[in-house]
Design a protein around this motif. Sequence first.
Motif, PDB file in Angstrom:
ATOM      1  N   GLY A 137       0.818  -1.217   0.000  1.00  0.00           N
ATOM      2  CA  GLY A 137       0.000   0.000   0.000  1.00  0.00           C
ATOM      3  C   GLY A 137       0.848   1.261   0.000  1.00  0.00           C
ATOM      4  N   LEU A 138       1.861   1.307   0.864  1.00  0.00           N
ATOM      5  CA  LEU A 138       2.756   2.473   0.899  1.00  0.00           C
ATOM      6  C   LEU A 138       3.519   2.624  -0.413  1.00  0.00           C
ATOM      7  N   ARG A 139       4.032   1.511  -0.917  1.00  0.00           N
ATOM      8  CA  ARG A 139       4.812   1.546  -2.154  1.00  0.00           C
ATOM      9  C   ARG A 139       3.962   2.038  -3.323  1.00  0.00           C
ATOM     10  N   GLU A 140       2.771   1.474  -3.475  1.00  0.00           N
ATOM     11  CA  GLU A 140       1.905   1.870  -4.591  1.00  0.00           C
ATOM     12  C   GLU A 140       1.440   3.316  -4.454  1.00  0.00           C
ATOM     13  N   LEU A 141       1.177   3.747  -3.238  1.00  0.00           N
ATOM     14  CA  LEU A 141       0.763   5.127  -3.009  1.00  0.00           C
ATOM     15  C   LEU A 141       1.860   6.099  -3.424  1.00  0.00           C
ATOM     16  N   VAL A 142       3.090   5.825  -3.013  1.00  0.00           N
ATOM     17  CA  VAL A 142       4.208   6.713  -3.335  1.00  0.00           C
ATOM     18  C   VAL A 142       4.526   6.678  -4.831  1.00  0.00           C
ATOM     19  N   LEU A 143       4.657   5.481  -5.388  1.00  0.00           N
ATOM     20  CA  LEU A 143       5.040   5.364  -6.801  1.00  0.00           C
ATOM     21  C   LEU A 143       3.977   5.939  -7.732  1.00  0.00           C
ATOM     22  N   SER A 144       2.720   5.598  -7.492  1.00  0.00           N
ATOM     23  CA  SER A 144       1.671   6.095  -8.387  1.00  0.00           C
ATOM     24  C   SER A 144       1.526   7.609  -8.283  1.00  0.00           C
ATOM     25  N   SER A 145       1.690   8.150  -7.092  1.00  0.00           N
ATOM     26  CA  SER A 145       1.589   9.605  -6.930  1.00  0.00           C
ATOM     27  C   SER A 145       2.768  10.317  -7.582  1.00  0.00           C
ATOM     28  N   TYR A 146       3.949   9.742  -7.489  1.00  0.00           N
ATOM     29  CA  TYR A 146       5.130  10.350  -8.118  1.00  0.00           C
ATOM     30  C   TYR A 146       4.977  10.368  -9.637  1.00  0.00           C
ATOM     31  N   TYR A 147       4.615   9.222 -10.210  1.00  0.00           N
ATOM     32  CA  TYR A 147       4.532   9.133 -11.667  1.00  0.00           C
ATOM     33  C   TYR A 147       3.267   9.768 -12.237  1.00  0.00           C
ATOM     34  N   ALA A 148       2.324  10.143 -11.388  1.00  0.00           N
ATOM     35  CA  ALA A 148       1.130  10.829 -11.856  1.00  0.00           C
ATOM     36  C   ALA A 148       1.395  12.307 -12.145  1.00  0.00           C
ATOM     37  N   CYS A 149       2.506  12.829 -11.658  1.00  0.00           N
ATOM     38  CA  CYS A 149       2.841  14.242 -11.832  1.00  0.00           C
ATOM     39  C   CYS A 149       3.520  14.453 -13.186  1.00  0.00           C
ATOM     40  N   PRO A 150       2.926  15.237 -14.083  1.00  0.00           N
ATOM     41  CA  PRO A 150       3.524  15.460 -15.408  1.00  0.00           C
ATOM     42  C   PRO A 150       4.920  16.069 -15.352  1.00  0.00           C
ATOM     43  N   GLU A 151       5.225  16.845 -14.308  1.00  0.00           N
ATOM     44  CA  GLU A 151       6.559  17.444 -14.229  1.00  0.00           C
ATOM     45  C   GLU A 151       7.649  16.422 -13.944  1.00  0.00           C
ATOM     46  N   HIS A 152       7.282  15.215 -13.546  1.00  0.00           N
ATOM     47  CA  HIS A 152       8.272  14.167 -13.314  1.00  0.00           C
ATOM     48  C   HIS A 152       8.534  13.330 -14.563  1.00  0.00           C
ATOM     49  N   TRP A 153       7.701  13.496 -15.578  1.00  0.00           N
ATOM     50  CA  TRP A 153       7.813  12.669 -16.773  1.00  0.00           C
ATOM     51  C   TRP A 153       9.086  12.945 -17.564  1.00  0.00           C
ATOM     52  N   GLY A 154       9.611  14.163 -17.499  1.00  0.00           N
ATOM     53  CA  GLY A 154      10.810  14.505 -18.255  1.00  0.00           C
ATOM     54  C   GLY A 154      12.004  13.653 -17.879  1.00  0.00           C
ATOM     55  N   ARG A 155      12.125  13.323 -16.606  1.00  0.00           N
ATOM     56  CA  ARG A 155      13.240  12.485 -16.159  1.00  0.00           C
ATOM     57  C   ARG A 155      13.121  11.063 -16.687  1.00  0.00           C
ATOM     58  N   LEU A 156      11.901  10.679 -17.101  1.00  0.00           N
ATOM     59  CA  LEU A 156      11.673   9.345 -17.652  1.00  0.00           C
ATOM     60  C   LEU A 156      11.767   9.341 -19.180  1.00  0.00           C
ATOM     61  N   HIS A 157      11.943  10.534 -19.753  1.00  0.00           N
ATOM     62  CA  HIS A 157      11.937  10.708 -21.205  1.00  0.00           C
ATOM     63  C   HIS A 157      10.595  10.245 -21.784  1.00  0.00           C
ATOM     64  N   TYR A 158       9.544  10.574 -21.049  1.00  0.00           N
ATOM     65  CA  TYR A 158       8.192  10.231 -21.465  1.00  0.00           C
ATOM     66  C   TYR A 158       7.479  11.504 -21.881  1.00  0.00           C
ATOM     67  N   ALA A 159       6.813  11.439 -22.986  1.00  0.00           N
ATOM     68  CA  ALA A 159       6.035  12.587 -23.455  1.00  0.00           C
ATOM     69  C   ALA A 159       4.566  12.189 -23.496  1.00  0.00           C
ATOM     70  N   LYS A 160       3.729  13.102 -23.097  1.00  0.00           N
ATOM     71  CA  LYS A 160       2.292  12.869 -23.103  1.00  0.00           C
ATOM     72  C   LYS A 160       1.851  12.580 -24.531  1.00  0.00           C
ATOM     73  N   PRO A 161       1.018  11.570 -24.731  1.00  0.00           N
ATOM     74  CA  PRO A 161       0.569  11.262 -26.091  1.00  0.00           C
ATOM     75  C   PRO A 161      -0.266  12.409 -26.662  1.00  0.00           C
ATOM     76  N   THR A 162      -0.084  12.632 -27.930  1.00  0.00           N
ATOM     77  CA  THR A 162      -0.901  13.643 -28.618  1.00  0.00           C
ATOM     78  C   THR A 162      -1.805  12.910 -29.597  1.00  0.00           C
ATOM     79  N   PHE A 163      -2.990  13.407 -29.715  1.00  0.00           N
ATOM     80  CA  PHE A 163      -3.964  12.794 -30.610  1.00  0.00           C
ATOM     81  C   PHE A 163      -4.220  13.739 -31.758  1.00  0.00           C
ATOM     82  N   LEU A 164      -4.253  13.189 -32.942  1.00  0.00           N
ATOM     83  CA  LEU A 164      -4.529  13.980 -34.125  1.00  0.00           C
ATOM     84  C   LEU A 164      -6.012  14.263 -34.181  1.00  0.00           C
ATOM     85  N   THR A 165      -6.344  15.483 -34.443  1.00  0.00           N
ATOM     86  CA  THR A 165      -7.750  15.849 -34.588  1.00  0.00           C
ATOM     87  C   THR A 165      -8.041  16.053 -36.054  1.00  0.00           C
ATOM     88  N   ALA A 166      -9.195  15.650 -36.444  1.00  0.00           N
ATOM     89  CA  ALA A 166      -9.564  15.750 -37.853  1.00  0.00           C
ATOM     90  C   ALA A 166     -10.193  17.070 -38.164  1.00  0.00           C
TER      91      ALA A 166
END
Length: 166
Positions: A137-166
């Motif tokens: 419970g503690l592990r999942e709470l900490v990890l999911s909360s950390y990775y839920a923050c978009p400002e932390h994604w840069g360190r993972l080299h992860y970019a938010k997916p973009t969707f093409l609009t028609a």
Amino acid sequence: MKRRTFLAGAFTGTAALALGVSLYTPDITDHPDENHRLLFNVLIPIFMDGTLPEVANYREAFINRTIVAINQTISVLPEDQKSEINQLLNLLESRMGLLLLTSSLTPLMLRSADELVLMLEEWRHHFLQMLQTAYLGLRELVLSSYYACPEHWGRLHYAKPTFLTA
């Protein structure tokens, strides 16, 4: 004095001392920490070992942002899960709870990183399902909360997916 009397007296004295230390907790602040900020300041670096920045200012900002995310996560949990996690956090912040969960009266804030890792590993592989659940419970709470923050994604080299609009 018989050996049995001595052992019973020693056990009773130790229990009384432990209970007395547990019941005497001086008031450090007038306002208790409802968000368990001190506890998470200790636990986040343990769970996120190697992912936090080394620069102190950035590290503190990442930890503070994660604590905000943890509190947001707890606020949207179902009532029974919210109650369980708050009960665990309150036990980890009290002396008697620490004695029951970790067999030590030393506050988590005063333990070294190695001692905390050892404690969590013991919980992870403990024969009691309750301690395994507390670890997960503690592990999942900490990890999911950390990775839920978009400002932390840069360190993972992860970019938010973009969707093409028609």
